[in-house]
Design a protein around this motif. Structure first.
Motif, PDB file in Angstrom:
ATOM      1  N   PRO A 168       5.843 -11.853  -1.634  1.00 48.96           N
ATOM      2  CA  PRO A 168       5.958 -11.977  -3.092  1.00 48.96           C
ATOM      3  C   PRO A 168       7.099 -11.115  -3.615  1.00 48.96           C
ATOM      4  O   PRO A 168       7.302  -9.997  -3.132  1.00 48.96           O
ATOM      5  N   ALA A 169       7.830 -11.631  -4.593  1.00 50.60           N
ATOM      6  CA  ALA A 169       8.943 -10.866  -5.169  1.00 50.60           C
ATOM      7  C   ALA A 169       8.397  -9.902  -6.215  1.00 50.60           C
ATOM      8  O   ALA A 169       7.225  -9.967  -6.576  1.00 50.60           O
ATOM      9  N   GLY A 170       9.268  -9.025  -6.681  1.00 46.93           N
ATOM     10  CA  GLY A 170       8.913  -8.173  -7.811  1.00 46.93           C
ATOM     11  C   GLY A 170       7.996  -7.024  -7.455  1.00 46.93           C
ATOM     12  O   GLY A 170       7.412  -6.391  -8.328  1.00 46.93           O
ATOM     13  N   THR A 171       7.832  -6.742  -6.160  1.00 49.05           N
ATOM     14  CA  THR A 171       6.983  -5.615  -5.784  1.00 49.05           C
ATOM     15  C   THR A 171       7.887  -4.520  -5.218  1.00 49.05           C
ATOM     16  O   THR A 171       8.978  -4.818  -4.731  1.00 49.05           O
ATOM     17  N   SER A 172       7.434  -3.295  -5.266  1.00 52.81           N
ATOM     18  CA  SER A 172       8.302  -2.216  -4.778  1.00 52.81           C
ATOM     19  C   SER A 172       8.458  -2.376  -3.260  1.00 52.81           C
ATOM     20  O   SER A 172       7.517  -2.746  -2.559  1.00 52.81           O
ATOM     21  N   GLY A 173       9.680  -2.118  -2.802  1.00 50.68           N
ATOM     22  CA  GLY A 173       9.959  -2.327  -1.380  1.00 50.68           C
ATOM     23  C   GLY A 173      10.776  -3.585  -1.147  1.00 50.68           C
ATOM     24  O   GLY A 173      11.282  -3.815  -0.062  1.00 50.68           O
ATOM     25  N   VAL A 174      10.889  -4.422  -2.206  1.00 46.09           N
ATOM     26  CA  VAL A 174      11.766  -5.605  -2.116  1.00 46.09           C
ATOM     27  C   VAL A 174      12.874  -5.426  -3.157  1.00 46.09           C
ATOM     28  O   VAL A 174      12.598  -5.416  -4.361  1.00 46.09           O
ATOM     29  N   ALA A 175      14.120  -5.257  -2.693  1.00 52.10           N
ATOM     30  CA  ALA A 175      15.238  -5.076  -3.628  1.00 52.10           C
ATOM     31  C   ALA A 175      16.171  -6.276  -3.556  1.00 52.10           C
ATOM     32  O   ALA A 175      16.591  -6.677  -2.471  1.00 52.10           O
ATOM     33  N   SER A 198      23.763 -20.939  -8.269  1.00 55.67           N
ATOM     34  CA  SER A 198      22.712 -21.022  -7.241  1.00 55.67           C
ATOM     35  C   SER A 198      22.086 -19.651  -6.944  1.00 55.67           C
ATOM     36  O   SER A 198      21.159 -19.568  -6.151  1.00 55.67           O
ATOM     37  N   ALA A 199      22.578 -18.603  -7.588  1.00 49.38           N
ATOM     38  CA  ALA A 199      22.025 -17.250  -7.430  1.00 49.38           C
ATOM     39  C   ALA A 199      21.851 -16.892  -5.952  1.00 49.38           C
ATOM     40  O   ALA A 199      20.751 -16.831  -5.414  1.00 49.38           O
ATOM     41  N   THR A 200      23.002 -16.679  -5.304  1.00 44.69           N
ATOM     42  CA  THR A 200      23.011 -16.390  -3.867  1.00 44.69           C
ATOM     43  C   THR A 200      23.343 -14.918  -3.638  1.00 44.69           C
ATOM     44  O   THR A 200      24.350 -14.436  -4.161  1.00 44.69           O
ATOM     45  N   GLY A 201      22.528 -14.223  -2.864  1.00 46.56           N
ATOM     46  CA  GLY A 201      22.811 -12.814  -2.612  1.00 46.56           C
ATOM     47  C   GLY A 201      21.828 -12.198  -1.631  1.00 46.56           C
ATOM     48  O   GLY A 201      21.134 -12.911  -0.895  1.00 46.56           O
ATOM     49  N   SER A 202      21.751 -10.882  -1.665  1.00 50.42           N
ATOM     50  CA  SER A 202      20.976 -10.169  -0.639  1.00 50.42           C
ATOM     51  C   SER A 202      19.552  -9.834  -1.106  1.00 50.42           C
ATOM     52  O   SER A 202      19.287  -9.719  -2.299  1.00 50.42           O
ATOM     53  N   VAL A 203      18.687  -9.693  -0.123  1.00 52.72           N
ATOM     54  CA  VAL A 203      17.321  -9.219  -0.360  1.00 52.72           C
ATOM     55  C   VAL A 203      17.045  -8.174   0.720  1.00 52.72           C
ATOM     56  O   VAL A 203      17.217  -8.445   1.913  1.00 52.72           O
ATOM     57  N   THR A 204      16.640  -6.982   0.290  1.00 47.64           N
ATOM     58  CA  THR A 204      16.408  -5.891   1.240  1.00 47.64           C
ATOM     59  C   THR A 204      14.944  -5.469   1.211  1.00 47.64           C
ATOM     60  O   THR A 204      14.350  -5.338   0.135  1.00 47.64           O
ATOM     61  N   PHE A 205      14.404  -5.258   2.388  1.00 51.20           N
ATOM     62  CA  PHE A 205      13.004  -4.831   2.509  1.00 51.20           C
ATOM     63  C   PHE A 205      12.981  -3.422   3.084  1.00 51.20           C
ATOM     64  O   PHE A 205      13.563  -3.164   4.144  1.00 51.20           O
ATOM     65  N   THR A 206      12.316  -2.522   2.371  1.00 47.73           N
ATOM     66  CA  THR A 206      12.213  -1.141   2.852  1.00 47.73           C
ATOM     67  C   THR A 206      10.741  -0.756   2.930  1.00 47.73           C
ATOM     68  O   THR A 206      10.064  -0.672   1.900  1.00 47.73           O
ATOM     69  N   LEU A 222       3.144  -4.550  12.818  1.00 45.19           N
ATOM     70  CA  LEU A 222       1.761  -4.563  12.330  1.00 45.19           C
ATOM     71  C   LEU A 222       1.234  -3.135  12.270  1.00 45.19           C
ATOM     72  O   LEU A 222       1.285  -2.395  13.251  1.00 45.19           O
ATOM     73  N   ASP A 223       0.717  -2.758  11.087  1.00 43.75           N
ATOM     74  CA  ASP A 223       0.136  -1.431  10.912  1.00 43.75           C
ATOM     75  C   ASP A 223      -1.236  -1.629  10.254  1.00 43.75           C
ATOM     76  O   ASP A 223      -1.323  -1.883   9.049  1.00 43.75           O
ATOM     77  N   GLY A 224      -2.277  -1.574  11.062  1.00 46.86           N
ATOM     78  CA  GLY A 224      -3.624  -1.848  10.545  1.00 46.86           C
ATOM     79  C   GLY A 224      -3.718  -3.305  10.109  1.00 46.86           C
ATOM     80  O   GLY A 224      -3.418  -4.219  10.887  1.00 46.86           O
ATOM     81  N   ASP A 225      -4.059  -3.511   8.837  1.00 49.45           N
ATOM     82  CA  ASP A 225      -4.208  -4.871   8.324  1.00 49.45           C
ATOM     83  C   ASP A 225      -2.964  -5.362   7.591  1.00 49.45           C
ATOM     84  O   ASP A 225      -3.018  -6.344   6.847  1.00 49.45           O
ATOM     85  N   GLU A 226      -1.855  -4.645   7.770  1.00 47.29           N
ATOM     86  CA  GLU A 226      -0.638  -5.023   7.034  1.00 47.29           C
ATOM     87  C   GLU A 226       0.577  -5.112   7.964  1.00 47.29           C
ATOM     88  O   GLU A 226       0.676  -4.382   8.948  1.00 47.29           O
ATOM     89  N   TRP A 227       1.479  -5.995   7.587  1.00 48.82           N
ATOM     90  CA  TRP A 227       2.779  -6.042   8.245  1.00 48.82           C
ATOM     91  C   TRP A 227       3.731  -5.186   7.424  1.00 48.82           C
ATOM     92  O   TRP A 227       3.738  -5.266   6.191  1.00 48.82           O
ATOM     93  N   VAL A 228       4.576  -4.413   8.128  1.00 48.26           N
ATOM     94  CA  VAL A 228       5.563  -3.579   7.430  1.00 48.26           C
ATOM     95  C   VAL A 228       6.950  -4.134   7.756  1.00 48.26           C
ATOM     96  O   VAL A 228       7.340  -4.216   8.923  1.00 48.26           O
ATOM     97  N   LEU A 229       7.656  -4.556   6.696  1.00 48.55           N
ATOM     98  CA  LEU A 229       8.968  -5.201   6.894  1.00 48.55           C
ATOM     99  C   LEU A 229      10.102  -4.254   6.529  1.00 48.55           C
ATOM    100  O   LEU A 229      10.063  -3.591   5.477  1.00 48.55           O
ATOM    101  N   ASP A 230      11.127  -4.226   7.389  1.00 47.29           N
ATOM    102  CA  ASP A 230      12.354  -3.473   7.113  1.00 47.29           C
ATOM    103  C   ASP A 230      13.544  -4.335   7.519  1.00 47.29           C
ATOM    104  O   ASP A 230      13.550  -4.901   8.614  1.00 47.29           O
ATOM    105  N   GLY A 231      14.547  -4.399   6.646  1.00 46.36           N
ATOM    106  CA  GLY A 231      15.753  -5.141   7.011  1.00 46.36           C
ATOM    107  C   GLY A 231      16.425  -5.727   5.793  1.00 46.36           C
ATOM    108  O   GLY A 231      15.947  -5.590   4.663  1.00 46.36           O
ATOM    109  N   CYS A 232      17.562  -6.392   6.034  1.00 43.18           N
ATOM    110  CA  CYS A 232      18.329  -6.933   4.910  1.00 43.18           C
ATOM    111  C   CYS A 232      18.791  -8.357   5.213  1.00 43.18           C
ATOM    112  O   CYS A 232      19.312  -8.642   6.290  1.00 43.18           O
TER     113      CYS A 232
END
Ligand SMILES: Cc1cc2nc3c(=O)[nH]c(=O)nc-3n(C[C@H](O)[C@H](O)[C@H](O)COP(=O)(O)OP(=O)(O)OC[C@H]3O[C@@H](n4cnc5c(N)ncnc54)[C@H](O)[C@@H]3O)c2cc1C
Length: 385
Positions: free
Chosen positions: A189-196, A209-217, A142-152
């Protein structure tokens, strides 16, 4: 069938029409091209099949669980992978939103999902940790009013097409080892910068089934995108995952029925030494009888378990058992179906071998049957205690 009521029959009839007219003509193409069947998925949404059990106030039909099972069984007879996409959307991700979401979150995320306007995915699995989320490395701070996500996250279904991911992340420095408290879920939400989003994996089965990775930076979501209690989502996940395990029963029943129907028709048609295979070989007849017997046993287990579920039982152990038994029966029947076809059974265009490939993946995707067996054992022991 004892579980068919007038209401259920009415929905089943429209599912049959959908499958016959729209799904069947594309089934082999989806398997061959490995492309997510977005058009069919959206049509399922229009027909109400993505929100069958969702209450009407959140855009669904408000039908019972047995009706959902009937729809999944019918679709899986022809295109099992469509039920995989539906399950990841409605049961894994949608189930968590329904169970943990606030009224506002349900309005925002569940209503468009129930009609197929948006696609959901559930991102839990990581490269390390398996079913022990305490080892996960995806963190939310938690950073102020936002959560910051990192991981894969890896092996996530519906990647690329998903508009929203329900993401499991560690929110505590210390995780309580028994309850694993310290893990939370977020609406991302998808399609925003920081979600690859990675490229879909080439898999044995579940093509499309479109199975694969999602990375949050350093990905930021507003504080209100926390889904459910801070640090305490795993109990809800245990219950909500049960819906997905339950659904493996009718889906695998459908796979077994699809493979069996093809094998029976072929045996009655293929001539060997002046007779059909069915009439010529006792071994062929016996194989078909055993396949039929396994299918009918699974059907009885599936619909009696769903009847319990509709009576209000959570079916924590039985739900998981449906996945285990369903995997055994569908793999067995699909394997025997290929055998009855002989050489042409191994040819992709024949369309029978894909049932085995899909059944095989289903013994792992969502949770391996071995991991589930241990959970079932624990639940059985608890009942005796
Ligand atoms: C096609 C596909 C789609 C998927 N979609 C999603 C998705 O949408 N969202 C998501 O979060 N995940 C998804 N997954 C991930 C899936 O849930 C995991 O692959 C599965 O839970 C197994 O975890 P793992 O791959 O880490 O294997 P591991 O945990 O490394 O297990 C490997 C093997 O070890 C054995 N094993 C592991 N744990 C135990 C145990 N507790 N007891 C006994 N034996 C055990 C089993 O034989 C298992 O097959 C998907 C996977 C596949 C293949």
């Amino acid at each position: 069938m004892w579980y068919l009521t007038e209401d259920r029959e009415a929905i089943l009839t429209s599912v049959r029409e959908f499958v016959r007219n729209e799904v069947a003509p594309l089934a082999l193409q989806v398997d061959r091209t490995d492309k997510f069947p977005l058009g069919l998925f959206k049509r399922a949404g229009e027909l109400g099949l993505l929100g069958l059990t969702v209450p009407a106030e959140f855009g669904g039909i408000g039908a019972d669980q047995t009706t959902n099972a009937l729809a999944l069984e019918e679709i899986a007879k022809t295109l099992p992978v469509l039920t995989v996409a539906m399950g990841a959307h409605s049961l894994l991700a949608g189930g968590l939103i329904e169970m943990l979401g606030t009224a506002d979150q349900k309005k925002q995320y569940l209503v468009p999902a129930a009609t197929g306007e948006t696609v959901l995915a559930c991102a839990s699995t990581e490269a390390v940790g398996g079913d022990n989320q305490a080892e996960f490395s995806t963190r939310a701070v938690l950073d102020g009013d936002e959560w910051v996500l990192d991981g894969c996250k890896v092996l996530i279904s519906n990647i690329g097409v998903a508009d929203v991911y329900v993401v499991v992340a560690v929110t505590a420095d210390h995780i309580e080892p028994v309850t694993k408290a310290g893990i939370s879920t977020f609406l991302v939400p998808a399609g925003t910068s920081g979600v690859a989003v990675g490229s879909p994996e080439h898999k044995l089965g579940w093509h499309g089934s479109a199975t694969g990775s999602v990375t949050f930076t350093a990905f930021r979501v507003p504080k209100e995108n926390l889904l459910g209690p801070l640090g305490g989502c795993l109990e809800a996940m245990f219950v909500s995952a049960t819906a997905e395990f339950l659904s493996c029963g009718p889906v695998r029943l459908g796979i077994a029925e699809g493979a069996y129907a093809m094998a029976l028709a072929y045996s009655l048609e293929r001539a060997q030494q002046g007779q059909t295979m069915f009439d010529r070989f006792q071994v062929t007849r016996h194989k078909l009888v055993r396949m039929y017997g396994e299918i009918e046993s699974l059907r009885a287990l599936v619909y009696s378990t769903y009847a319990e579920r509709d009576r209000g039982d959570l079916c924590l152990a039985q739900g998981r058992l449906l996945k285990v038994k369903g995997a055994e029966v569908s793999e067995y029947v699909a394997r025997e179906a290929i055998q009855l076809f002989g050489g042409v059974g191994t040819v992709v265009e024949t369309g029978v071998e894909r049932y085995w490939r899909d059944a095989k993946v289903m013994a792992i995707g969502g949770a391996s049957v071995e991991a589930l067996m241990d959970v079932i054992a624990g639940l059985i022991k608890e009942r005796l205690a």
